[in-house]
Design a protein around this motif. Sequence first.
Motif, PDB file in Angstrom:
ATOM      1  N   ASP A 157       0.820  -1.207   0.000  1.00 16.04           N
ATOM      2  CA  ASP A 157       0.000   0.000   0.000  1.00 16.04           C
ATOM      3  C   ASP A 157       0.857   1.263   0.000  1.00 16.04           C
ATOM      4  OD1 ASP A 157      -2.868  -1.008   0.244  1.00 16.04           O
ATOM      5  OD2 ASP A 157      -1.874  -2.086   1.861  1.00 16.04           O
ATOM      6  N   CYS A 160       2.243   1.611  -3.575  1.00 10.93           N
ATOM      7  CA  CYS A 160       1.217   2.158  -4.477  1.00 10.93           C
ATOM      8  C   CYS A 160       1.073   3.657  -4.294  1.00 10.93           C
ATOM      9  CB  CYS A 160      -0.126   1.483  -4.227  1.00 10.93           C
ATOM     10  SG  CYS A 160      -0.231  -0.205  -4.818  1.00 10.93           S
ATOM     11  N   GLU A 174     -11.979   6.394  -5.091  1.00 19.76           N
ATOM     12  CA  GLU A 174     -11.447   5.030  -5.070  1.00 19.76           C
ATOM     13  C   GLU A 174     -12.599   4.050  -5.222  1.00 19.76           C
ATOM     14  OE1 GLU A 174      -8.566   1.874  -2.714  1.00 19.76           O
ATOM     15  OE2 GLU A 174      -9.281   3.657  -1.616  1.00 19.76           O
ATOM     16  N   LEU A 182      -5.201   1.410   1.924  1.00 23.08           N
ATOM     17  CA  LEU A 182      -4.353   2.385   1.235  1.00 23.08           C
ATOM     18  C   LEU A 182      -4.210   3.656   2.060  1.00 23.08           C
ATOM     19  CD1 LEU A 182      -2.839   3.247  -1.380  1.00 23.08           C
ATOM     20  CD2 LEU A 182      -5.018   4.177  -2.191  1.00 23.08           C
ATOM     21  N   GLY A 243      -7.994  -0.689  -7.000  1.00 25.63           N
ATOM     22  CA  GLY A 243      -6.971  -1.614  -6.544  1.00 25.63           C
ATOM     23  C   GLY A 243      -7.430  -3.059  -6.568  1.00 25.63           C
ATOM     24  N   THR A 272      -4.481  -1.376 -10.155  1.00 27.48           N
ATOM     25  CA  THR A 272      -3.511  -2.420  -9.822  1.00 27.48           C
ATOM     26  C   THR A 272      -4.089  -3.795 -10.123  1.00 27.48           C
ATOM     27  OG1 THR A 272      -4.232  -2.667  -7.519  1.00 27.48           O
ATOM     28  CG2 THR A 272      -2.565  -0.985  -7.977  1.00 27.48           C
ATOM     29  N   MET A 381       1.033  -1.812 -11.157  1.00 26.95           N
ATOM     30  CA  MET A 381       0.067  -0.736 -11.313  1.00 26.95           C
ATOM     31  C   MET A 381       0.150  -0.114 -12.705  1.00 26.95           C
ATOM     32  SD  MET A 381       0.045   2.968  -9.410  1.00 26.95           S
ATOM     33  CE  MET A 381      -0.379   2.334  -7.778  1.00 26.95           C
TER      34      MET A 381
END
Length: 386
Positions: A157, A160, A174, A182, A243, A272, A381
């Motif tokens: 996390d 990322c 998100e 995250l 994600g 991701t 990613m």
Amino acid sequence: MKIGEFAKRSGVTVKTLLHYDKIGLLKPSEKTEVGYRIYCEDDFLRLQQITTLKFIGLSLSDISHILNESGENLESMVKIQKRALEEKKKHIDSVIEIFNNAENTAKQNGFLDVNNLVNIIKITNMQKSIKEQYKSDKNLNLRTNLHSYNTNKVDWDKWCFEKMNLFKGSKILELGCGVGKLWVKNKGFIDKNSEIILSDFSPNMLKSAKNNLKNIDFKFQYKKINAENIPYDDEIFDVVIAGHMLYFVADIDKALSEIKRVLKPNGIFYVTTNSCNSMIELNELAERFDSNLDINNNGLSTRFDLENGEEILKKYFNSIKVEMLEGKIIVDKAEPVVSYKASTIQGNSILVGKKREEFTRYLDEYIKENKNIEITTKTGMFKASK
């Protein structure tokens, strides 16, 4: 009342009443010397009971049994039948959803062939499995546990977050926020002037995210969202994040079209996913254990992975870059590996009871011979812009 009048008043056929008499379910109060069946008000009340129980799905033999038993037994039978009807309703709702999806596809394409219908059925069934999978964070935690044995100690996390260009004052959405990891892991770097909307299709995931983020000094917004139908105006987000969730979406193209729509002209989509070669050694072990179980693969992630993701994104975004993070899990006990596979969508209903015990023994033998299990991890990613 004679049988004809009774049948007319009660709304059933004479033939039905004769059958009920024959099987002893509803016998007339009396019979005349010449054989006429005579029914009274009590018979009418019993027939109403029979009709009601038949309506909720009980068989005539079950009805005959419970009408002569205690009220407690009747209550039990009704509860059982209620559960059965609820399951039947779910099935009917599922079939209706399939037909709705098929109808929409036919309207869009102008036709519907057998292969399209099969795909729609698979996707509809898949959605139910996904919803079941993410009722709670239990399965996520089981998979995270195995990754704690990774020799690459870079926090996923944090990695990322470092790769994202989240400038000050950004409006961020998100999709599939899960339990909010995250933001928990990067709480010290959240820009106070940004607007962050966390969404998930699972209400329980949103609840977990809220709980995990409640002590962070930032006012997150939470919303249940289906990525195929994002409830916001065009071109309002600077950043959209997804994600490890895009491959769960039934219609990936529709979701990407929606993501492109809500992004500003210079907006960025961070998504991701895994490589198709990630966990390859574990999949090979599962293949050798029992190739018929269908747990020897990465499941739905192959719908959008590091190998095919760029081609899929190209249809919607002009610039695409990719970052990779590789590692290796080394574990000397079977349980974390078994729990990982058993927590997946395909393994959840397979690795239970005796089959789970057999898989555990198989991995124990492998570890005894090889000292440990080594599993390659490869994830990454995509950074896509309009």
